[in-house]
Design an enzyme around this catalytic site. Structure first.
Site, mmCIF file in Angstrom:
data_model
loop_
_atom_site.group_PDB
_atom_site.id
_atom_site.type_symbol
_atom_site.label_atom_id
_atom_site.label_comp_id
_atom_site.label_asym_id
_atom_site.label_seq_id
_atom_site.Cartn_x
_atom_site.Cartn_y
_atom_site.Cartn_z
ATOM 1 N N HIS A 208 44.048 -53.683 -46.054
ATOM 2 C CA HIS A 208 44.155 -53.113 -44.710
ATOM 3 C C HIS A 208 45.093 -53.882 -43.793
ATOM 4 O O HIS A 208 45.287 -53.497 -42.646
ATOM 5 C CB HIS A 208 42.768 -53.048 -44.062
ATOM 6 C CG HIS A 208 42.202 -54.402 -43.723
ATOM 7 N ND1 HIS A 208 41.491 -55.145 -44.631
ATOM 8 C CD2 HIS A 208 42.259 -55.142 -42.588
ATOM 9 C CE1 HIS A 208 41.132 -56.295 -44.066
ATOM 10 N NE2 HIS A 208 41.597 -56.325 -42.840
HETATM 11 C C1 UD1 Z 1 40.539 -56.635 -37.455
HETATM 12 C C2 UD1 Z 1 40.834 -58.122 -37.454
HETATM 13 C C3 UD1 Z 1 41.110 -58.617 -38.863
HETATM 14 C C4 UD1 Z 1 39.991 -58.250 -39.818
HETATM 15 C C5 UD1 Z 1 39.654 -56.779 -39.689
HETATM 16 C C6 UD1 Z 1 38.367 -56.597 -40.462
HETATM 17 C C7 UD1 Z 1 42.018 -58.729 -35.361
HETATM 18 C C8 UD1 Z 1 43.286 -59.226 -34.792
HETATM 19 N N1 UD1 Z 1 42.028 -58.425 -36.658
HETATM 20 O O1 UD1 Z 1 41.680 -55.951 -37.915
HETATM 21 O O2 UD1 Z 1 41.190 -60.020 -38.853
HETATM 22 O O3 UD1 Z 1 40.417 -58.517 -41.132
HETATM 23 O O4 UD1 Z 1 39.421 -56.424 -38.314
HETATM 24 O O5 UD1 Z 1 38.162 -55.343 -40.890
HETATM 25 O O6 UD1 Z 1 41.057 -58.640 -34.642
HETATM 26 N N2 UD1 Z 1 40.039 -48.151 -36.297
HETATM 27 C C9 UD1 Z 1 39.319 -46.992 -36.437
HETATM 28 N N3 UD1 Z 1 37.963 -47.087 -36.549
HETATM 29 C C10 UD1 Z 1 37.303 -48.265 -36.532
HETATM 30 C C11 UD1 Z 1 38.039 -49.447 -36.414
HETATM 31 C C12 UD1 Z 1 39.406 -49.385 -36.293
HETATM 32 O O7 UD1 Z 1 39.868 -45.896 -36.455
HETATM 33 O O8 UD1 Z 1 36.064 -48.270 -36.643
HETATM 34 C C13 UD1 Z 1 41.501 -48.057 -36.179
HETATM 35 C C14 UD1 Z 1 41.949 -48.042 -34.728
HETATM 36 O O9 UD1 Z 1 42.932 -47.068 -34.578
HETATM 37 C C15 UD1 Z 1 42.620 -49.385 -34.551
HETATM 38 C C16 UD1 Z 1 43.061 -49.746 -35.972
HETATM 39 O O10 UD1 Z 1 42.102 -49.142 -36.822
HETATM 40 O O11 UD1 Z 1 43.707 -49.312 -33.697
HETATM 41 C C17 UD1 Z 1 43.067 -51.241 -36.231
HETATM 42 O O12 UD1 Z 1 41.823 -51.818 -35.847
HETATM 43 P P1 UD1 Z 1 41.772 -53.263 -35.186
HETATM 44 O O13 UD1 Z 1 40.387 -53.581 -34.814
HETATM 45 O O14 UD1 Z 1 42.814 -53.368 -34.123
HETATM 46 O O15 UD1 Z 1 42.284 -54.217 -36.325
HETATM 47 P P2 UD1 Z 1 41.817 -54.389 -37.840
HETATM 48 O O16 UD1 Z 1 42.961 -54.043 -38.705
HETATM 49 O O17 UD1 Z 1 40.536 -53.699 -38.064
HETATM 50 N N1 UDP Z 2 33.270 -54.499 -46.727
HETATM 51 C C1 UDP Z 2 32.368 -53.455 -46.639
HETATM 52 N N2 UDP Z 2 32.829 -52.185 -46.863
HETATM 53 C C2 UDP Z 2 34.128 -51.925 -47.162
HETATM 54 C C3 UDP Z 2 35.035 -53.002 -47.242
HETATM 55 C C4 UDP Z 2 34.577 -54.284 -47.004
HETATM 56 O O1 UDP Z 2 31.193 -53.654 -46.398
HETATM 57 O O2 UDP Z 2 34.478 -50.750 -47.330
HETATM 58 C C5 UDP Z 2 32.752 -55.856 -46.433
HETATM 59 C C6 UDP Z 2 33.052 -56.890 -47.483
HETATM 60 O O3 UDP Z 2 31.850 -57.575 -47.704
HETATM 61 C C7 UDP Z 2 34.052 -57.815 -46.817
HETATM 62 C C8 UDP Z 2 33.713 -57.650 -45.345
HETATM 63 O O4 UDP Z 2 33.341 -56.287 -45.242
HETATM 64 O O5 UDP Z 2 33.922 -59.129 -47.205
HETATM 65 C C9 UDP Z 2 34.799 -57.961 -44.356
HETATM 66 O O6 UDP Z 2 35.951 -57.373 -44.799
HETATM 67 P P1 UDP Z 2 37.255 -57.042 -43.996
HETATM 68 O O7 UDP Z 2 38.274 -56.921 -45.022
HETATM 69 O O8 UDP Z 2 37.026 -55.907 -43.093
HETATM 70 O O9 UDP Z 2 37.544 -58.296 -43.041
HETATM 71 P P2 UDP Z 2 38.168 -59.746 -43.316
HETATM 72 O O10 UDP Z 2 37.235 -60.435 -44.213
HETATM 73 O O11 UDP Z 2 39.525 -59.586 -43.886
HETATM 74 O O12 UDP Z 2 38.232 -60.360 -41.970
#
Ligand code: UD1
Ligand code: UDP
Length: 359
Positions: A208
């Site tokens: 992601h």
């Molecule tokens: C964030 C964290 C990253 C972590 C990830 C875990 C930061 C800078 N990064 O990145 O370290 O690995 O979470 O999963 O905080 N969105 C949805 N639905 C949701 C959540 C997000 O549609 O429930 C979409 C939104 O359009 C948003 C985009 O995903 O703009 C990115 O989400 P965001 O929380 O900004 O960053 P992550 O890539 O999730």
């Molecule tokens: N995970 C989950 N469902 C998914 C993908 C990931 O429950 O579809 C869990 C998994 O245990 C992982 C945690 O979410 O270690 C956090 O993952 P993510 O990649 O979102 O964040 P990061 O660890 O990169 O910050």
């Protein structure tokens, strides 16, 4: 005494699940959800499955640029802290929710406790690195998962407040692996909500990060690599790149890649424990691969968890088909070696909080 805990993203819900349970035996915890992750399967499912208490506040802030998101969170968290007047603020990891919480608290002279402190990649190109560095430099208590994280903090002159407590992600993984066992916890759904039957042999992939999933070229390379493996790949897709992944798989007939909606934590634990190998760019999943003694290829330029890299158990790869396939083939020896604590890091975390607040 009162502690405000701030969470917002999927990995933080998992860590808070294990720590909150222990924390609430001694402290009055106010749980704040910034809203950063908000889809049912990115947020609520974790609260339900892991019995995380309902947040006292949901700030409903998500999306937009890093500055906008962090700024809006800063404003909203400050209001909560002024109202609640906690004795400390508890933060996890390195998301924008973490940084906003740290800034709001320190400016109000409220001690900041940072769980998962000290990890460093050595580049400011990574948004999480900025969040980690800034949060660490305003925290009063640095709770590290590993020795290497402690060393990084020492190099930055942060010494007395640093404690290695182990990794709450490991605590959660141990506890929920036992609970899930060999029982598939939920039906896997594809992006059209149709059921997917889990094959006997499969690879588990998550991807992601902007660098990999944010453009067609890199995501196509990664998916092409997975499509050419002997077994299918199960890939729960983060909402940010759902559409892109769907189009690439469809246009290229990557039928060996099974795209599905994000899964709950129990299902993720099940997939980790039952897959052949893992390919990921997730900080959490690469550790979970290590915990489960599964070979992992991390598609990322930087080492995030040095302790997992021993004996090729976790190898970095470029978003390049051949590099990923070569790394997946490379021999690795599994030699159990736990650098992430004993599965009860939450006890040490509470002990350290006691020392800070009762000094
Ligand atoms: C964030 C964290 C990253 C972590 C990830 C875990 C930061 C800078 N990064 O990145 O370290 O690995 O979470 O999963 O905080 N969105 C949805 N639905 C949701 C959540 C997000 O549609 O429930 C979409 C939104 O359009 C948003 C985009 O995903 O703009 C990115 O989400 P965001 O929380 O900004 O960053 P992550 O890539 O999730
Ligand atoms: N995970 C989950 N469902 C998914 C993908 C990931 O429950 O579809 C869990 C998994 O245990 C992982 C945690 O979410 O270690 C956090 O993952 P993510 O990649 O979102 O964040 P990061 O660890 O990169 O910050």
């Amino acid at each position: 005494k009162k502690i405000v805990t701030i969470v917002g993203a999927r990995p933080q819900f998992i860590k808070a699940a294990v720590v909150s349970r222990a924390l609430r035996e001694k402290y009055h915890e106010i749980l704040v959800h910034t809203g950063q992750h908000y889809d049912y399967n990115m947020s609520e499912v974790f609260f339900e499955e892991m019995d995380i208490p309902k947040p006292d506040y949901n700030l409903g802030i998500s999306g937009g640029t890093h500055g906008k998101m962090t700024g809006e969170m800063l404003i909203a968290i400050e209001d909560v802290l002024i109202k609640e007047k906690p004795d400390a603020v508890l933060l996890y990891g390195d998301t924008n929710s973490t940084l906003a919480g740290a800034l709001a608290a320190v400016k109000l002279h409220i001690p900041v406790i940072h769980v998962e402190a000290g990890n460093r990649l050595g580049t400011k190109d990574n948004p999480e690195e900025i969040n980690r560095i800034l949060t660490d430099h305003v925290s009063s208590l640095h709770l590290c998962c590993t020795e290497s994280a402690k060393e990084f903090l020492h190099k930055e002159g942060i010494v007395d407040s640093v404690k290695v407590v182990g990794d709450p992600m490991y605590d959660a993984f141990v506890y929920y692996s036992k609970k899930v066992g060999d029982e598939q916890p939920e039906t896997l759904k594809d992006l059209d909500e149709k059921d997917i039957i889990i094959p006997d042999n499969f690879y588990y992939m998550t991807c992601h990060r902007e660098e990999n999933a944010g453009n067609d070229k890199t995501l196509t390379e990664i998916l092409e690599a997975m499509n050419s493996l002997p077994y299918p790949t199960i890939y729960p897709v983060h909402p940010r790149n759902r559409e892109r992944a769907y189009q690439i798989v469809k246009q290229n007939n990557f039928n060996n890649v099974l795209l599905c909606n994000p899964v709950g934590y129990l299902m993720s634990v099940y997939l980790v424990n039952h897959c052949e190998k893992i390919v990921t760019d997730s900080g959490g999943l690469q550790r979970e691969a290590f915990f489960a003694e599964k070979q992992c290829v991390t598609v990322f330029d930087y080492i995030v968890w040095p302790e997992t890299m021993i004996d090729n158990r976790n190898q970095l790869a470029k978003p390049d088909k051949n590099d990923i396939l070569n790394k997946l083939e490379k021999k690795q020896s599994i030699n159990e070696n736990h650098a992430f604590g004993d599965g009860f890091s939450y006890n040490k975390i509470i002990d350290e909080i006691d020392k800070l607040l009762n000094a």
